[in-house]
Design an enzyme around this catalytic site. Structure first.
Site, mmCIF file in Angstrom:
data_model
loop_
_atom_site.group_PDB
_atom_site.id
_atom_site.type_symbol
_atom_site.label_atom_id
_atom_site.label_comp_id
_atom_site.label_asym_id
_atom_site.label_seq_id
_atom_site.Cartn_x
_atom_site.Cartn_y
_atom_site.Cartn_z
ATOM 1 C CG HIS A 1 -11.564 -1.226 9.182
ATOM 2 N ND1 HIS A 1 -10.995 -1.900 10.233
ATOM 3 C CD2 HIS A 1 -10.835 -1.603 8.091
ATOM 4 C CE1 HIS A 1 -9.990 -2.641 9.793
ATOM 5 N NE2 HIS A 1 -9.872 -2.464 8.494
ATOM 6 C CD GLU B 1 -11.851 -1.024 13.360
ATOM 7 O OE1 GLU B 1 -12.384 -1.915 12.658
ATOM 8 O OE2 GLU B 1 -10.782 -0.461 13.047
ATOM 9 C CB ALA C 1 -5.907 3.757 5.985
ATOM 10 C CB ILE D 1 -0.958 0.004 1.210
ATOM 11 C CG1 ILE D 1 -1.905 -1.196 1.138
ATOM 12 C CG2 ILE D 1 -1.761 1.309 1.246
ATOM 13 C CD1 ILE D 1 -2.816 -1.366 2.333
ATOM 14 C CG ASP E 1 -10.538 3.253 7.061
ATOM 15 O OD1 ASP E 1 -11.752 3.517 7.002
ATOM 16 O OD2 ASP E 1 -10.045 2.219 6.565
#
Ligand SMILES: NC(=O)c1ccc[n+]([C@@H]2O[C@H](COP(=O)([O-])OP(=O)(O)OC[C@H]3O[C@@H](n4cnc5c(N)ncnc54)[C@H](O)[C@@H]3O)[C@@H](O)[C@H]2O)c1
Ligand SMILES: O=C(O)[C@H](O)COP(=O)(O)O
Length: 410
Positions: free
Chosen positions: A291, A268, A237, A161, A263
């Site tokens: 997310h 969560e 992220a 990424i 993100d």
């Protein structure tokens, strides 16, 4: 190839809204018992359901701990329909003889695009301006708004990424620097810096793309945020565990940082019906997303196909190619042979014990492939044998000390 254990009896449990493309792959391969859940399961239910499953597919939410895996008596493989595999106790899975597969690249581009969009939005102060307009305000001003051109983007974790983000950022005219624990080929005009501190000091926007590991746990705390220059911005992220979220909230509140895009969070919600709680809620200069870095239809569709295909290949022919926790073994099919699998603790002498069984039975080994890692050995053996002989061999192999799993595939 007809498998010894009929495909239609193999139970596949897919959680967290894994793409329908995965179901299609299983169905096309003859696996008819595929159950798809939109959410992750509460731990008690997960423990009960994993006990019945032969294959489980999850995303980043479901925690496959050692305790959960201990209930998985029939499990042959785990599919993480995402990049991250930190939600699975990989060591416990390995010692249970269960390979874990993931999709290491299928959502890379989606995350990179989101990060670039966020860098542009943050540099223009759009989150605040958007929030003011929604409240009926009007703040037309160039103050705090910048072009991306010539700004320094600092990438922490220059892997799949991170490198994509760097390439896209350079196409906008950003200057890219990166920090990684490994020596990495710098793409385009990107430059490696000597330390995380140097990266933090020099960057206008810092973006995090490291995996969750003990070393990345709270990698960005008050001390690191203090090193960033006044008015810089942070994008996370990667994983929620990488940033001390309270420290980030303080840095934003005090105006040390001009903005952030987040993100991933330490905690969560389990699913879309559950409440989201974070110290960043209500801050106009923060972009909050649930997310969804890898949540594009293209990425999810590709991930579904990629991971389901790896699971089918393992279940059908024993290939562990690209498993993240297991010795990698793949053998071409020998149509007139029977295939046996043996997974064992990596102790000296196991292979010779296996081979003694074959010579004692006067059975010809057509092909054999063993791979080991420090803890586990995995051997695939093709043998000229009939069904009864193959089953007898499997039972004898299962009795070898240190055996974790043995199976007759076909
Ligand atoms: N938000 C999302 O939806 C989303 C989507 C995909 C991936 N992710 C997360 O992003 C992470 C990165 O994905 P990737 O595909 O680029 O992984 P990758 O393995 O290709 O790259 C990670 C890079 O981080 C480096 N690294 C590891 N530890 C480090 C440390 N302590 N300091 C500096 N560098 C370090 C590695 O050497 C590697 O180059 C994944 O592990 C996952 O947790 C999030
Ligand atoms: O590891 C990943 O690929 C990302 O965190 C995405 O996870 P998700 O599939 O739960 O969205």
């Amino acid at each position: 190839m007809q498998t010894s254990y009929p495909r239609q009896d193999i139970k596949v449990l897919l959680l967290e809204g894994v793409s329908a493309s995965a179901v299609e792959v299983f169905h096309r391969a003859g696996y008819s018992q595929v159950e798809l859940h939109a959410k992750s399961l509460p731990e008690d239910e997960l423990k009960a359901r994993i006990g019945e499953a032969h294959i489980i597919g999850i995303r980043s939410r479901t925690q496959l701990t050692a305790e959960v895996l201990a209930q998985a008596k029939r499990l042959i493989a785990v599919g993480c329909f995402c990049i991250g595999t930190n939600q699975v106790n990989l060591g416990a899975a390995r010692l249970a003889g269960v390979p874990v597969f993931n999709a290491p690249y299928s959502n890379t581009r989606s995350v990179a695009e989101l990060v670039i969009a966020e860098a542009i939005m943050l540099l223009r102060g759009i989150p605040q301006k958007n929030a003011q307009c929604h409240r009926g305000g009007w703040a037309k001003s160039a103050n705090g708004s910048y072009e991306t051109r010539d700004k320094v983007l600092g990438i922490v974790g220059y892997g799949h990424i991170g490198t994509q983000v760097g390439v896209l950022a350079e196409s906008l005219g950003m200057r890219v620097i990166f920090h990684d624990i490994e020596t990495k080929l710098a793409l385009g005009n990107a430059r490696a810096v000597s330390s995380l501190d140097e990266l933090l000091e020099r960057s206008d926007v810092v973006t995090l793309h490291v995996p969750e590991t003990p070393a990345t746990q709270l990698m960005i705390r008050a001390e690191q945020l203090a090193k960033m220059h006044a008015g810089a911005m942070l994008i996370n992220a990667s994983r929620g565990s990488v940033v001390d979220i309270e420290a980030l909230a303080t840095a934003l509140r005090e105006g040390k940082l001009a903005g952030a895009a987040v993100d991933v969070f330490p905690l969560e919600p389990k699913g879309n019906d559950d409440a989201f709680v974070s110290p960043l809620v209500g801050m106009d200069n923060v972009i909050l997303t649930p997310h969804i870095g890898g949540s594009t239809l293209e990425a999810q569709d590709n991930i579904g196909i990629e991971v389901a295909s790896k699971l089918v290949r393992y279940s059908d022919n024993g290939s562990t190619l690209s498993a993240v926790n297991f010795p990698e073994v793949t053998l071409p099919e020998h149509p007139h042979s029977r295939r046996l699998l043996h997974i064992h603790r990596n102790v000296p002498g196991t292979l010779s014990r296996i081979n003694e069984l074959f010579s004692a039975g006067n059975l010809n080994i057509d092909a054999q492939f063993l791979q080991t890692d420090s803890e586990v050995g995995y051997v695939v053996i093709d043998v000229s044998a009939d069904e009864a002989q193959a089953n007898a061999l499997k039972a004898q192999m299962a009795a070898i000390p240190g055996t974790l799993r043995s199976r007759v595939l076909y």
